[in-house]
Design a protein around this motif. Structure first.
Motif, short mmCIF file in Angstrom:
data_model
loop_
_atom_site.label_atom_id
_atom_site.label_comp_id
_atom_site.label_asym_id
_atom_site.label_seq_id
_atom_site.Cartn_x
_atom_site.Cartn_y
_atom_site.Cartn_z
N VAL A 1 -2.69 4.74 4.74
CA VAL A 1 -2.72 4.45 3.30
C VAL A 1 -3.89 5.15 2.65
O VAL A 1 -3.78 5.71 1.55
CB VAL A 1 -2.79 2.93 3.06
N LEU B 1 9.47 1.08 1.20
CA LEU B 1 8.37 1.53 2.07
C LEU B 1 8.88 2.36 3.24
O LEU B 1 8.15 3.20 3.78
CB LEU B 1 7.57 0.32 2.57
N ASP B 2 10.13 2.13 3.65
CA ASP B 2 10.71 3.00 4.68
C ASP B 2 10.73 4.45 4.20
O ASP B 2 10.49 5.38 4.99
CB ASP B 2 12.13 2.54 5.02
N TRP C 1 -2.07 -1.44 -2.35
CA TRP C 1 -1.80 -1.52 -0.90
C TRP C 1 -3.10 -1.41 -0.11
O TRP C 1 -3.35 -2.16 0.84
CB TRP C 1 -0.83 -0.40 -0.53
N PHE D 1 2.87 -6.32 1.38
CA PHE D 1 2.52 -4.99 1.88
C PHE D 1 2.12 -5.09 3.36
O PHE D 1 1.44 -6.03 3.76
CB PHE D 1 1.35 -4.41 1.09
N VAL E 1 8.67 5.71 1.94
CA VAL E 1 7.28 6.16 1.82
C VAL E 1 6.72 6.53 3.20
O VAL E 1 6.02 7.55 3.35
CB VAL E 1 6.42 5.07 1.16
N GLN E 2 7.01 5.72 4.21
CA GLN E 2 6.43 5.95 5.54
C GLN E 2 7.18 6.99 6.36
O GLN E 2 6.70 7.40 7.43
CB GLN E 2 6.40 4.62 6.30
N MET F 1 11.17 -4.30 -0.84
CA MET F 1 9.96 -3.56 -0.47
C MET F 1 10.18 -2.79 0.83
O MET F 1 9.74 -1.63 0.94
CB MET F 1 8.79 -4.53 -0.32
N ASN F 2 10.86 -3.39 1.78
CA ASN F 2 11.09 -2.69 3.06
C ASN F 2 11.91 -1.42 2.86
O ASN F 2 11.62 -0.38 3.47
CB ASN F 2 11.79 -3.62 4.06
N PHE G 1 7.78 4.82 -5.33
CA PHE G 1 6.66 4.08 -5.91
C PHE G 1 6.93 3.67 -7.36
O PHE G 1 6.45 2.64 -7.81
CB PHE G 1 5.37 4.90 -5.82
N LEU H 1 8.81 0.55 -6.96
CA LEU H 1 7.90 -0.52 -6.57
C LEU H 1 7.10 -1.03 -7.76
O LEU H 1 6.89 -2.24 -7.92
CB LEU H 1 6.95 -0.02 -5.48
N ASP I 1 -2.44 0.40 9.54
CA ASP I 1 -2.03 0.85 8.20
C ASP I 1 -3.20 1.36 7.37
O ASP I 1 -2.99 1.99 6.34
CB ASP I 1 -1.37 -0.32 7.45
#
Length: 1135
Positions: A132, A86-87, A156, A122, A89-90, A82-83, A103, A106, A128
């Motif tokens: 989001v 999400l890295d 999320w 999450f 995504v962010q 996930m990390n 995604f 995911l 956050d």
């Protein structure tokens, strides 16, 4: 005999069931961790689209799907996966395509592990929430390519809603400019949730989760809960389940309401529960044909019911001491008894009022138990269990009574199934008190044998499976002393279900329930012994199940055969009379099964009597004997041998005739024998009218019945036949061999082969002559491959029956007739008939090989001098040819026959050519280890026979045909093997000359046989040009010969010039192209002074033009190449 001493029965038909044995829980850890890390690390490189992106996505799906049954193995790796995603995504610099791809990855993880486990990973800090929320707001709900992104973002967002701060603290100053107000975060989230509850994709499910987390927050429920519930109930009331849009909206509303009433506090939801229940009643969801809506309706109803009732554990429930098997064993090792169940107490709140809506809820759940879909019934059953756990004892007992009402024979199988699920839930939760076990066990025993006829099939498998689940649940729920009065009934019913149920899932469920009872109750008689034999895997094999520890009716009849030997008196006095009464049942399948069972029981009783040298009538009374005798006539009088059902009746009665004849029933001279003979003859005569899938079974049954009937009832004196019967039977059957129907010939050929020796005595030559005519191929019956096959089988069986005897050609195999028999069998080795089914001649060749082997072994044992040298040589050569051909299973059969004849030593077969060399090439030690079905193992061995002159012609002929096959592996391995052999003889001119001469002889012998000539030309082409084998075209062969100077080149060029004027334009064009390439490859073929002109003619001429035009250019080429011009030859008889 002990249960474990029984032999295991099974056959090819059981392989399908055997393959269903699952290898579950076989993985021990997430073995693709490094590959997955590398895959996720490359997403920035492959996100742009195209093949690389799809390959990465598909590979990740494959990896994750391996863990569908063991998703917990992913838990230690979820965080880093996930990390990494999400890295991406962010990261503000990540392009949209990369974010959507992250995604998608995911979502794949979530699908395998489940969103509930995944949610807690999450990020859910205060910081956050807004990012989001902005990401969700920027999504396009109508983009069908990115629904995974919206689904994951909503999940999320649902986690971020759990922050322990009031949302108003995140709004800041909502007044940005005079007259303009910014929407609050609370309103934005609610608006997003409501908008996604009515979409048609997976995001709707995530929106329901979001709503349940958001609406139940302390700061939101005060201001938004009533408003949202009003909005959702209005949408429910306005929507119709008869439209697709209505179904989507109702689905979203029901999911959201069910989640709210699950996660919300009781005091918050209770004021609205009655209103929601009334609205739900108005939706009339039980009338919908949408399974999901009905399931959600039942789920919501039970949540409402639980809201009405106070959350408490019923003090009156039954409690078994330790539920843990390990704890029980620990107590036993310490010498302590298991903890006693708590004493039942009266309800402290017995006088508490039960809310008004509870009765309506339970009523709807009871209706849900009878729903047509399993998922709805299962949800209703769990609801019944949860509700009963909060009710007073008296009301809960009323609920149990209502559940038991489902087990009425006026109810459908759906109600029985739902009732079983509800009883299992009640028992598992301790809500089914021991006082109710008498009623419950009675209905469960009925459910274990529930089977209801519906047209051509039966229903009830799910009921029996659920009844096994109830027995499994009871084993865990009750103390042994509570179930002790019912142990005999339950254990017997479970063993019968585990051994005799026709459905594999029911057999396994019953075995699992029996095992659970043996382990937890400890009171089941012979529990360990039974489990050792009838375990979960053993009952998966149908034949093993029916015959050892029990297609279905046939197997059940054979099981009765086994049981009758264990309880003969009961079988004779109780079972057989009941079976006889069922032989005229209006139900076809009951009639079929009962006749088969009568046959097997009677034969089992005969075998018991025979051990004591007593007749079978010592076990059967006169009424039973007469009942068995009358079965055929009763079926005939009712015309039950006609139509589709007649096929089953004919097969069953033929089995009955066989078994009663083997049982030596006292019917000699009785008119019933004529009736039986008529049935056998009529069945064989009309085989062509029987459906193809059951024809072989009925034919075999009729032939077996004839053999048994003749052996028992047509013998006049020991070894002597009744002359009248012999004359009539032989004459009639020989006449039928000339029948224009192929299947009739098949049936009567096998019938003649099944006749006992005393009926063939004095008529052997006549019978063999008739069968030889059947095996002969004539223009009018060239397609009758099956009759030729069965004729060969009959000849071989007759030879085995009559044996070998010198000087008696009309009674046995002898010098006077053995050559004719061999001639008939060997002539069928050249049967290569083909039709729409393919190489049907292979059936004939296989039967011929088997018959040749059987006859040769028979002669070798008794009079080996009858096996002449030339006959033995021809047999071995023909079989060797079949062992080198292209069809795997026939090649394997031929190899088996060849090696059997070679290695037979009781005594050895005389005159086997090159026996010493063969035994070195095929030693006995290698026979079992070689798989002749596999081309890679077969061809390297069979090509070694090319070094033996006697076998060379036939083996090379078979190899040539294999080279022309369609199977890639066959072509490759036969090519490699032949080429390896040829490389080995390159230095031996004599061997190479012999090989070439054999190849030429095959060509001359099969010049007009395309089956051989075309593959042979392919072989020659590649041997001459490249030394390997490839696809053949006719002109390439002669192009390969052009490289050799002298007479060979001149003849090859002449043939190529002939092909340049072939009647097919494609061959003309291909020939010109090949000649062009050959001239450029071999520069010495023509002189340099004419090469340019020859090449120009070949390349510039339109070879697909009219022949008159093409012929001029061809003649010009002939002059340039120094080849005489071909002359047109007038057709014979032309004017």
């Amino acid at each position: 005999m002990a249960l474990s001493d029984e032999p295991v029965a099974g056959g090819p038909e059981e392989e399908a069931e055997d393959e269903t044995l699952a290898f579950g829980a076989a993985l021990e850890a997430f073995g693709e961790s490094a590959e997955t890390r590398a895959l996720l690390g490359r997403l920035r490189e492959v996100h742009g689209g195209g093949a690389e992106r799809e390959v990465a996505l598909e590979r990740f799906r494959v990896i994750m799907d391996k863990y569908q049954e063991q998703p917990h193995l992913l838990d230690p790796h979820l965080e880093w996966m996930m990390n990494l995603l999400l890295d991406i995504v962010q990261d503000q610099t990540s392009p949209a395509s990369l974010v959507h791809l992250a995604f998608k990855f995911l979502y794949i993880i979530t699908k395998v592990r489940g969103y509930k486990t995944f949610l807690r990973l999450f990020p859910h800090e205060v910081a956050d929430v807004e990012p989001v929320l902005d990401l969700v707001t920027n999504q396009n709900p109508k983009d069908h390519e990115t629904w995974e992104t919206r689904y994951m973002l909503l999940l999320w967002l649902s986690v971020t809603c759990l922050i322990p701060f009031d949302f108003s603290r995140l709004d800041g100053n909502l007044l940005t400019q005079p007259g303009q107000t910014r929407m609050s975060i609370m309103d934005r989230i609610l608006q997003i949730a409501e908008s996604y509850l009515i979409v048609s994709d997976k995001a709707r499910d995530a929106a329901a989760v979001l709503v349940s987390r958001f609406i139940t927050r302390p700061d939101v429920k005060q201001s938004k809960m009533a408003e949202f519930l009003d909005w959702s109930l209005c949408n429910l009331a306005r929507s119709s389940f008869q439209t697709m849009q209505g179904v989507i909206i109702m689905d979203g509303m029901l999911q959201a309401l069910a989640q709210i009433f699950k996660h919300g506090k009781r005091e918050d939801c209770l004021p609205y529960a009655a209103t929601v229940l009334r609205c739900l009643d108005g939706c009339r969801l039980p009338e919908s044909n949408q399974t999901l809506l009905r399931k959600l309706g039942v789920k919501l109803v039970q949540r409402l019911g639980l809201t009405f009732l106070k959350p408490k554990v019923a003090a009156w429930r039954y409690q078994r001491g330790c539920r843990s098997l390990a704890a029980n064993l620990q107590l036993l090792t310490q010498g302590q008894s298991e903890q006693k169940p708590l004493i039942l107490t009266e309800d402290d709140d017995e006088d508490d009022d039960v809310p008004e809506g509870v009765e309506r809820v339970i009523e709807q759940l009871l209706v849900g138990l009878k729903d047509k879909d399993t998922v709805v019934r299962w949800s209703a059953a769990k609801g019944i269990g949860r509700m009963a756990g909060r009710l007073p004892r008296a009301l809960a007992d009323d609920v149990v009574g209502s559940v038991l009402d489902c087990f009425s024979f006026q109810e459908t199988d759906k109600a029985w199934h739902g009732g079983c699920l509800a009883l299992a839930e009640l028992g598992r939760r301790g809500l089914l008190l021991p006082s109710r076990l008498v009623d419950v066990v009675a209905v469960i025993l009925k459910a274990l044998t529930y089977d209801e006829k519906r047209g051509a099939c039966s229903v009830g498998t799910n009921v029996r499976d659920a009844a096994c689940y109830v027995c499994w649940a009871f084993a865990r729920a009750y103390e042994p002393q509570e179930l002790k009065p019912f142990v005999t009934a339950i254990s017997s019913a479970l063993v019968i279900a585990a051994v005799f149920d026709r459905d594999i899932n029911c057999r396994r469920a019953a075995s699992a329930a029996f095992q659970e009872n043996v382990g937890r109750q400890g009171t089941f008689p012979h529990g360990i012994d039974i489990l050792t034999t009838a375990d979960y895997f053993a009952v998966g094999n149908r034949s093993n199940c029916f015959l050892v520890i029990r297609v279905i009716r046939e197997l059940a009849a054979k099981a009765l055969h086994n049981l009758a030997q264990q309880a003969p008196e009961f079988s004779a006095t109780q079972v057989l009379p009941r079976l006889l009464s069922m032989t005229l049942s209006p139900d076809l399948h009951t009639r079929h099964g009962s006749i088969l069972a009568c046959a097997e029981v009677a034969y089992a009783l005969y075998k018991l009597a025979a051990r004591e040298n007593r007749p079978v009538t010592d076990h059967l009374d006169e009424q039973a004997v007469q009942g068995l005798k009358q079965i055929h006539q009763q079926l005939y009088d009712r015309q039950l041998y006609r139509g589709l059902g007649g096929q089953l009746m004919r097969q069953a009665v033929c089995v009955l005739i066989e078994k009663l004849s083997l049982s030596k029933m006292p019917f000699r001279g009785d008119i019933v024998i004529d009736g039986w003979q008529w049935l056998i003859n009529d069945t064989l005569r009309h085989l062509h009218l029987i459906s193809s899938h059951s024809r072989q079974q009925i034919k075999d049954a009729a032939v077996s019945a004839l053999a048994a009937l003749c052996s028992e009832y047509y013998v006049k004196e020991p070894g002597e036949a009744d002359p009248a019967i012999q004359e009539e039977l032989i004459t009639q059957y020989l006449a039928e061999l000339r029948n224009p129907e192929e299947m009739t010939r098949c049936g009567f050929s096998l019938a003649l082969g099944a006749l006992p020796g005393f009926l063939l005595k004095g008529r052997l030559q006549q019978v063999l002559t008739g069968l030889r005519a059947v095996t002969h191929t004539s223009p009018k019956d060239v397609s009758f491959a099956e009759s030729r096959r069965d004729g060969l089988k009959a000849i071989a069986r007759i030879c085995q029956t009559v044996g070998v005897k010198a000087g008696a050609p009309d009674e046995a195999v002898c010098r006077e007739n053995v050559s004719q028999i061999y001639c008939a069998l060997l002539s069928c080795m050249d049967d290569y008939t083909t039709d729409s089914r393919g190489d049907v001649g292979a059936w004939v060749r296989k039967a011929a090989m088997t018959s040749l082997m059987d006859l040769t072994l028979l002669l070798a044992r008794s009079q080996p001098e009858l096996i002449e040298a030339h006959i033995c040589e021809r047999i071995m050569c023909c079989v060797a040819q079949q062992a080198s051909e292209k069809i795997d299973r026939f090649r394997a059969h031929a190899a088996s026959v060849f090696l059997t004849l070679l290695h037979f030593d009781s005594p050895p077969i005389p005159h086997v050519p090159h026996r010493g060399e063969l035994e070195k090439l095929f030693p006995r030690s290698d026979v079992a280890s070689v798989n002749w079905n596999a081309p890679s193992q077969a061809f390297p061995r069979i090509t070694q026979l090319l070094g033996l002159p006697t076998y060379r012609y036939h083996v090379l002929l078979g190899l040539v045909v294999s080279l022309g096959g369609l199977t890639e592996s066959t072509i490759r391995h036969s090519t490699q093997s032949l080429f390896e052999y040829m490389k080995g003889i390159q230095s031996d001119p004599q061997a190479l000359g012999s090989f070439s001469g054999t190849l030429l002889q095959i060509f001359e012998d099969n010049l007009l046989n395309e089956r051989v000539s075309v593959p042979l030309l392919k072989t020659l082409d590649h041997v001459l040009t490249h030394g390997c084998f490839d696809i053949f075209t006719t002109e390439e062969e002669f192009c390969g010969m052009v490289q050799f100077p002298g007479d060979v080149r001149r003849k090859a060029l002449l043939q190529l010039c002939l092909l340049l004027c072939h009647r097919f334009p494609l061959i003309r064009k291909t020939t010109a192209s090949q000649v062009y390439e050959t001239l450029l490859t071999y520069s010495d073929i023509v002189g340099t002074d004419v090469l340019d002109e020859v090449v120009t003619v070949l390349s510039d001429t339109a070879w697909d033009a009219e022949l008159a035009v093409v012929r001029k250019q061809r003649n010009r080429l002939c002059d340039l190449l120094g080849v005489p011009r071909p002359q047109l030859v007038p057709q014979p008889g032309a004017c």
